[in-house]
Design a protein around this motif. Sequence first.
Motif, short mmCIF file in Angstrom:
data_model
loop_
_atom_site.label_atom_id
_atom_site.label_comp_id
_atom_site.label_asym_id
_atom_site.label_seq_id
_atom_site.Cartn_x
_atom_site.Cartn_y
_atom_site.Cartn_z
N ARG A 113 0.82 -1.39 -0.01
CA ARG A 113 -0.06 -0.07 -0.12
C ARG A 113 0.96 1.26 0.17
N ALA A 114 1.96 1.24 0.77
CA ALA A 114 2.80 2.46 0.78
C ALA A 114 3.36 2.58 -0.82
N LYS A 115 3.86 1.46 -1.41
CA LYS A 115 4.54 1.69 -2.53
C LYS A 115 3.38 2.08 -3.51
N ASP A 116 2.10 1.89 -3.45
CA ASP A 116 1.06 2.43 -4.33
C ASP A 116 0.83 3.97 -4.17
N LEU A 117 0.94 4.31 -2.82
CA LEU A 117 0.83 5.68 -2.39
C LEU A 117 1.87 6.53 -3.05
N GLY A 118 3.17 5.99 -2.76
CA GLY A 118 4.37 6.55 -3.40
C GLY A 118 4.09 7.10 -4.90
N GLY A 119 3.59 6.15 -5.71
CA GLY A 119 3.22 6.60 -6.97
C GLY A 119 2.32 7.71 -7.31
N ARG A 120 1.81 7.90 -6.38
CA ARG A 120 0.60 9.16 -6.50
C ARG A 120 1.14 10.54 -5.84
N ILE A 121 2.10 10.39 -5.28
CA ILE A 121 2.63 11.71 -4.73
C ILE A 121 3.12 12.48 -5.42
N ARG A 122 2.72 13.94 -5.76
CA ARG A 122 3.27 14.90 -6.66
C ARG A 122 4.39 15.27 -6.30
N THR A 123 5.20 15.99 -7.33
CA THR A 123 6.25 16.49 -7.00
C THR A 123 6.49 17.89 -7.47
N ASP A 124 5.40 18.28 -7.89
CA ASP A 124 5.48 19.61 -8.61
C ASP A 124 4.80 20.93 -7.86
N GLY A 125 4.49 20.55 -6.54
CA GLY A 125 3.81 21.51 -5.74
C GLY A 125 4.32 23.02 -5.83
N ALA A 126 5.83 23.01 -5.42
CA ALA A 126 6.12 24.40 -5.49
C ALA A 126 6.31 25.29 -6.84
N ALA A 127 6.46 24.35 -8.00
CA ALA A 127 6.27 24.90 -9.45
C ALA A 127 4.82 25.44 -9.58
N VAL A 128 3.98 24.69 -9.47
CA VAL A 128 2.59 24.94 -9.35
C VAL A 128 2.36 26.30 -8.75
N ALA A 129 2.82 26.49 -7.39
CA ALA A 129 2.32 27.57 -6.69
C ALA A 129 3.10 28.87 -7.24
N ALA A 130 4.49 28.73 -7.68
CA ALA A 130 5.03 29.82 -8.35
C ALA A 130 4.36 30.29 -9.58
N ARG A 131 3.75 29.50 -10.44
CA ARG A 131 3.06 29.72 -11.58
C ARG A 131 1.89 30.47 -11.28
N LEU A 132 1.07 29.80 -10.13
CA LEU A 132 0.07 30.44 -9.76
C LEU A 132 0.19 32.07 -9.38
N LEU A 133 1.26 32.20 -8.56
CA LEU A 133 1.66 33.61 -8.05
C LEU A 133 1.85 34.70 -9.08
N THR A 134 2.66 34.09 -10.08
CA THR A 134 3.32 35.03 -11.17
C THR A 134 2.13 35.29 -12.07
N ASP A 135 1.08 34.19 -12.28
CA ASP A 135 0.11 34.79 -13.31
C ASP A 135 -0.89 35.62 -12.63
N ALA A 136 -1.05 35.56 -11.22
CA ALA A 136 -1.92 36.38 -10.79
C ALA A 136 -1.63 37.75 -10.79
N LEU A 137 -0.20 37.99 -10.44
CA LEU A 137 0.50 39.32 -10.36
C LEU A 137 0.46 39.97 -11.79
N ARG A 138 0.34 39.05 -12.88
CA ARG A 138 0.56 39.70 -14.07
C ARG A 138 -0.94 40.16 -14.42
#
Length: 403
Positions: free
Chosen positions: A378-403
Amino acid sequence: MRVLLSTYGTRGDVEPLVALAVRLRELGAEVRMCAPPDEEFAQRLAALGVHLVPVGPPVREMMRGAALPSAADLDRYRTEMLGTQFDVFPAAAEGCDVLVAAGLAQIAARSVAEAAGIRYVHVSYAAVHLPSPYHAPPPRPGWPDPDPAVTDKRVLWERDARQVNAQFGEKLNGHRASLGLPPVDDVRDHVLTDRPWLAADPALGPWRETPGLDVTQTGAWHLPDERPLPADLLTFLDAGEPPVYVGFGSMRPSPDIARRAVEAIRAQDHRVLVSRGWADLDLTDDRDDCLAIGEVSHQSLFPRVAAVVHHGGAGTTVTAARAGVPQVVIPLQLSDNPYWAGQVADLDVGVAVDGPTATAASLSAAFRTALAPATRARAKDLGGRIRTDGAAVAARLLTDALR
């Protein structure tokens, strides 16, 4: 675009904003960060080209004792920190377009942003910090515990708001008046806003839709950490079956619970890695089945261990989940630690252990469950669903909003 990031706390509070800072700089933003003046944070930010604005006393010094500061000391720290924030934040925010504040302790941030006429974003690292009928408020050290007979979560959140107001209301509104700002009635909700961000992985700590809050969940914020493991650690790993990792990060657990955990792991014929952490744990002896280690890359290490034993910090929990390994969480009754312990247990990728009541028998049962093949699957299955792009997503949201 200029961005001011702000937090106060241990490494688990600072590192997510470091990840956001790096992603923002990749998009062309100028970033500065208000954070504790601890040397390790200063060196970390300097190496990344992010300007540190020191705020408050070093956190590591505050965490040096075997127990948390007294309620009276915590009250004094909070009052002093509020004044320090109003002293430091205005100059730090000068010329910025947005202030991103992580954690409820950032009481002054929204007022300073309001006075400067810039955007304000509040971010939490765990859903439990945001009011919801689906969970109770997290433990807040130094404040009285609620009556255990009260189980209505809405009532508990209303009580939590009154406690925040009692601690900060009069002082915050005094500072706001000096800035020409109107008073606020609900300090906690003023800090959180009705559109907070949640920097937590949706597979591990999802947000459940709640009326009155428009939450943006980005995924957890972290950077790739490809540092090679030390030679002595590699030798130990290569010398036998995967060991069980035991570490409590910036926290100071009871020495007894850490020792009992090591004994229970050894009793099941597993080798042990003990991370010294801020508590400087060293539970090794003359046997060759246990190794004490310093600061290493968890991203490199965790895929090579049989399980991860920890205190329930957001960063350790998501890194272990991403590695696909089972977890045994022994939470300190502090902040989001019990929440992450509950998530690990609810997802059946490990076990939550009540540290104060832990016995040799309960720890042994926890490790048997965590080390079972079904838990690992079960832990291995969860590992395959964990995202790695959270900081990049937040940075794009922030810069898009400010533009």
